[in-house]
Write an enzyme that holds these catalytic residues in place. Structure first.
Site, PDB file in Angstrom:
ATOM      1  N   ASP A 154       0.881  -1.168   0.000  1.00  0.00           N
ATOM      2  CA  ASP A 154       0.000   0.000   0.000  1.00  0.00           C
ATOM      3  C   ASP A 154       0.914   1.212   0.000  1.00  0.00           C
ATOM      4  OD1 ASP A 154      -1.654   2.212   0.973  1.00  0.00           O
ATOM      5  OD2 ASP A 154      -3.154   0.665   1.347  1.00  0.00           O
TER       6      ASP A 154
ATOM      7  N   SER B 131      -1.845  16.609 -10.914  1.00  0.00           N
ATOM      8  CA  SER B 131      -3.093  16.891 -11.631  1.00  0.00           C
ATOM      9  C   SER B 131      -3.151  18.359 -12.041  1.00  0.00           C
ATOM     10  CB  SER B 131      -4.267  16.586 -10.706  1.00  0.00           C
ATOM     11  OG  SER B 131      -5.458  17.094 -11.246  1.00  0.00           O
TER      12      SER B 131
ATOM     13  N   TYR C 239      -8.760  16.909  -3.190  1.00  0.00           N
ATOM     14  CA  TYR C 239      -7.875  16.310  -4.192  1.00  0.00           C
ATOM     15  C   TYR C 239      -6.907  17.371  -4.732  1.00  0.00           C
ATOM     16  CZ  TYR C 239      -6.574  13.995  -8.605  1.00  0.00           C
ATOM     17  OH  TYR C 239      -5.889  13.449  -9.658  1.00  0.00           O
TER      18      TYR C 239
ATOM     19  N   LYS D 247      -2.812  17.453  -4.266  1.00  0.00           N
ATOM     20  CA  LYS D 247      -1.894  17.381  -5.417  1.00  0.00           C
ATOM     21  C   LYS D 247      -1.026  18.642  -5.485  1.00  0.00           C
ATOM     22  CE  LYS D 247      -2.980  13.407  -7.571  1.00  0.00           C
ATOM     23  NZ  LYS D 247      -2.037  12.300  -7.772  1.00  0.00           N
TER      24      LYS D 247
HETATM   25  N1  LIG Z   1      -7.305   9.799 -14.965  1.00  0.00           N
HETATM   26  C1  LIG Z   1      -7.064  11.099 -15.013  1.00  0.00           C
HETATM   27  O1  LIG Z   1      -7.657  11.844 -15.832  1.00  0.00           O
HETATM   28  C2  LIG Z   1      -6.072  11.728 -14.077  1.00  0.00           C
HETATM   29  C3  LIG Z   1      -5.868  13.106 -14.185  1.00  0.00           C
HETATM   30  C4  LIG Z   1      -4.944  13.706 -13.359  1.00  0.00           C
HETATM   31  C5  LIG Z   1      -4.220  12.954 -12.454  1.00  0.00           C
HETATM   32  N2  LIG Z   1      -4.430  11.621 -12.355  1.00  0.00           N
HETATM   33  C6  LIG Z   1      -3.607  10.856 -11.394  1.00  0.00           C
HETATM   34  O2  LIG Z   1      -3.017   9.748 -12.045  1.00  0.00           O
HETATM   35  C7  LIG Z   1      -2.811   8.683 -11.109  1.00  0.00           C
HETATM   36  C8  LIG Z   1      -3.484   7.427 -11.639  1.00  0.00           C
HETATM   37  O3  LIG Z   1      -4.843   7.720 -11.807  1.00  0.00           O
HETATM   38  P1  LIG Z   1      -5.839   6.773 -12.605  1.00  0.00           P
HETATM   39  O4  LIG Z   1      -6.772   7.665 -13.331  1.00  0.00           O
HETATM   40  O5  LIG Z   1      -5.103   5.723 -13.317  1.00  0.00           O
HETATM   41  O6  LIG Z   1      -6.648   6.164 -11.366  1.00  0.00           O
HETATM   42  P2  LIG Z   1      -7.345   4.749 -11.189  1.00  0.00           P
HETATM   43  O7  LIG Z   1      -7.764   4.161 -12.468  1.00  0.00           O
HETATM   44  O8  LIG Z   1      -8.349   4.985 -10.115  1.00  0.00           O
HETATM   45  O9  LIG Z   1      -6.169   3.860 -10.582  1.00  0.00           O
HETATM   46  C9  LIG Z   1      -5.593   4.237  -9.363  1.00  0.00           C
HETATM   47  C10 LIG Z   1      -4.481   3.270  -9.060  1.00  0.00           C
HETATM   48  O10 LIG Z   1      -3.833   3.682  -7.853  1.00  0.00           O
HETATM   49  C11 LIG Z   1      -3.870   2.580  -6.939  1.00  0.00           C
HETATM   50  N3  LIG Z   1      -3.912   3.067  -5.582  1.00  0.00           N
HETATM   51  C12 LIG Z   1      -4.770   3.957  -5.062  1.00  0.00           C
HETATM   52  N4  LIG Z   1      -4.461   4.162  -3.776  1.00  0.00           N
HETATM   53  C13 LIG Z   1      -3.392   3.360  -3.500  1.00  0.00           C
HETATM   54  C14 LIG Z   1      -2.613   3.102  -2.362  1.00  0.00           C
HETATM   55  N5  LIG Z   1      -2.856   3.694  -1.195  1.00  0.00           N
HETATM   56  N6  LIG Z   1      -1.596   2.220  -2.458  1.00  0.00           N
HETATM   57  C15 LIG Z   1      -1.328   1.588  -3.616  1.00  0.00           C
HETATM   58  N7  LIG Z   1      -2.024   1.792  -4.729  1.00  0.00           N
HETATM   59  C16 LIG Z   1      -3.043   2.663  -4.664  1.00  0.00           C
HETATM   60  C17 LIG Z   1      -5.097   1.776  -7.297  1.00  0.00           C
HETATM   61  O11 LIG Z   1      -4.956   0.466  -6.795  1.00  0.00           O
HETATM   62  P3  LIG Z   1      -6.201  -0.483  -6.407  1.00  0.00           P
HETATM   63  O12 LIG Z   1      -6.546  -1.246  -7.660  1.00  0.00           O
HETATM   64  O13 LIG Z   1      -5.649  -1.341  -5.329  1.00  0.00           O
HETATM   65  O14 LIG Z   1      -7.316   0.391  -5.944  1.00  0.00           O
HETATM   66  C18 LIG Z   1      -4.995   1.853  -8.837  1.00  0.00           C
HETATM   67  O15 LIG Z   1      -4.018   0.971  -9.310  1.00  0.00           O
HETATM   68  C19 LIG Z   1      -3.398   9.164  -9.782  1.00  0.00           C
HETATM   69  O16 LIG Z   1      -2.361   9.705  -8.993  1.00  0.00           O
HETATM   70  C20 LIG Z   1      -4.373  10.258 -10.217  1.00  0.00           C
HETATM   71  O17 LIG Z   1      -4.612  11.208  -9.204  1.00  0.00           O
HETATM   72  C21 LIG Z   1      -5.347  10.977 -13.144  1.00  0.00           C
END
Ligand SMILES: NC(=O)c1ccc[n+]([C@@H]2O[C@H](COP(=O)([O-])OP(=O)(O)OC[C@H]3O[C@@H](n4cnc5c(N)ncnc54)[C@H](OP(=O)(O)O)[C@@H]3O)[C@@H](O)[C@H]2O)c1
Length: 264
Positions: free
Chosen positions: A56, A142, A161, A165
Site C-alpha cells: 500500500d 493533476s 484532491y 496534489k
Molecule cells: N485519470 C485522469 O484523468 C487523471 C488526471 C490527473 C491525475 N491523475 C492521477 O493519475 C494517477 C493514476 O490515476 P488513474 O486515473 O489511473 O486512477 P485509477 O484508475 O483509479 O487507478 C488508481 C491506481 O492507484 C492505486 N492506488 C490507489 N491508492 C493506492 C494506495 N494507497 N496504495 C497503492 N495503490 C493505490 C489503485 O490500486 P487499487 O486497484 O488497489 O485500488 C490503482 O491501481 C493518480 O495519482 C491520479 O490522481 C489521473
C-alpha cells in the site's frame, strides 16, 4: 537493463505504464499493487520482465519491504520511480462545505493518498535510486493543482484532491532542491484528462460526474485544442517522452504530458 518501479500498477494509468515499459524486453518493471489477487489486468500481461510486488503506497513499512525485494533483484539499484498511486474520495466537497468534520476527514485522506504516499515511496526507493543510472522520479499530479488554471477556469470542485496534489507539487520541488547536487531529476507530471473507465472497479457517483462534465466547456475555452479525454496508452507514451528527455537543470518542474503548461 533500465529498471522502473511503478506504484498503483493494478489499473488505469499505472497499468498502462507497466504495459508500455515492459514491451521493451530490456526493461525490468516492478509493478507495485495493493492486492495482487485482484490485479487481474496486470497479471494478464504475463511478461517475464514484469515483477509484481505488494505494498500500500501509504504504508512506509510495506514500501521498504518492496524496496528490499527490488534491491535483491537488481543488485541494489533502481533507475526510475513513477509515483502514480493516488486517488480521490469523489465526494464532490467544496471549500465551503458546512461540515468541518467532513472537510477534515476528506483532506486527511487525500493527503495520505496523494501526498504522503509519494514521500514514503520516494524515501523507500531513494537508496536504490542513488545507485541507479537515471536518478529520475516522476510524481503523477493533476491539472487541478494548478493555481492559475483554477482561478481562470473557476474550478471549485475536487477541493481536497486539488489541495493534496498542490502539496505534492511542493514535495517534488523540495526533493528536487535537496537532491539536485546528486544529479536527481524530479518531476510533478500531469497525465492529461485520461479515460480509465475500461479498468475501473466502480463507477463514480452521478453528482461527481456532473461536476466533472460541467468543467468541460471551461476547459475547452481555456485549452482550445482540447478534444476530450485521452486513452491511458496515449497519456503514458507522452509522459514517458517527457520523463526520458527531462534534464537535471529543470528538476522540480510541474508540467503536463506535453512537457509544458498546456494541461489539456
Ligand atoms: N485519470 C485522469 O484523468 C487523471 C488526471 C490527473 C491525475 N491523475 C492521477 O493519475 C494517477 C493514476 O490515476 P488513474 O486515473 O489511473 O486512477 P485509477 O484508475 O483509479 O487507478 C488508481 C491506481 O492507484 C492505486 N492506488 C490507489 N491508492 C493506492 C494506495 N494507497 N496504495 C497503492 N495503490 C493505490 C489503485 O490500486 P487499487 O486497484 O488497489 O485500488 C490503482 O491501481 C493518480 O495519482 C491520479 O490522481 C489521473
Amino acid at each position: 537493463m533500465p529498471s522502473y518501479v511503478v506504484t498503483g500498477a493494478s489499473r488505469g494509468i499505472g497499468l498502462a505504464f507497466v504495459n508500455e515499459l515492459s514491451v521493451n524486453s530490456q526493461n525490468t518493471v516492478f509493478a507495485i499493487v495493493r492486492n495482487k489477487s485482484t490485479a487481474t489486468h496486470l497479471t494478464a500481461l504475463s511478461r517475464n520482465n514484469i515483477v509484481i510486488l505488494e505494498a500500500d503506497a501509504t504504508d512506509a513499512k510495506a514500501l521498504n519491504l518492496a524496496a528490499a525485494e527490488v534491491s535483491k533483484a537488481t543488485g541494489g539499484t533502481l533507475d526510475y520511480l513513477i509515483n502514480n498511486a493516488g486517488g480521490s474520495t469523489m465526494l464532490g466537497l467544496t471549500a465551503t462545505d458546512p461540515t468541518p468534520e467532513a472537510i477534515e476527514e476528506d483532506l486527511l485522506l487525500h493527503f495520505k493518498w496523494n501526498t504522503i504516499s509519494a514521500v514514503h515511496s520516494t524515501n523507500a526507493f531513494l537508496p536504490l535510486l542513488k545507485k541507479g543510472t537515471a536518478k529520475k522520479v516522476a510524481c503523477i499530479t493533476s491539472g487541478m493543482a494548478d493555481l492559475d488554471v483554477t482561478l481562470q477556469m473557476g474550478t471549485t470542485v475536487q477541493f481536497s484532491y486539488s489541495v493534496s496534489k498542490a502539496a505534492l507539487n511542493m514535495v517534488v520541488a523540495k526533493y528536487a532542491t535537496e537532491l539536485k547536487p546528486e544529479g536527481f531529476v524530479f518531476l510533478a507530471l500531469i497525465p492529461g484528462m485520461v479515460d480509465t473507465s475500461s479498468t475501473a472497479v466502480s463507477a463514480p457517483s452521478e453528482k461527481f460526474m456532473a461536476q466533472i462534465m460541467a468543467l468541460i466547456p471551461a476547459a475547452m475555452k481555456q485549452f482550445p485544442d482540447f478534444k476530450g479525454p485521452i486513452t491511458p496508452e496515449e497519456s503514458v507514451r507522452m509522459q514517458l517522452e517527457v520523463i526520458h528527455r527531462w534534464k537535471v537543470e529543470d528538476s522540480g518542474a510541474f508540467v503536463s504530458h506535453f512537457g509544458n503548461k498546456q494541461l489539456l
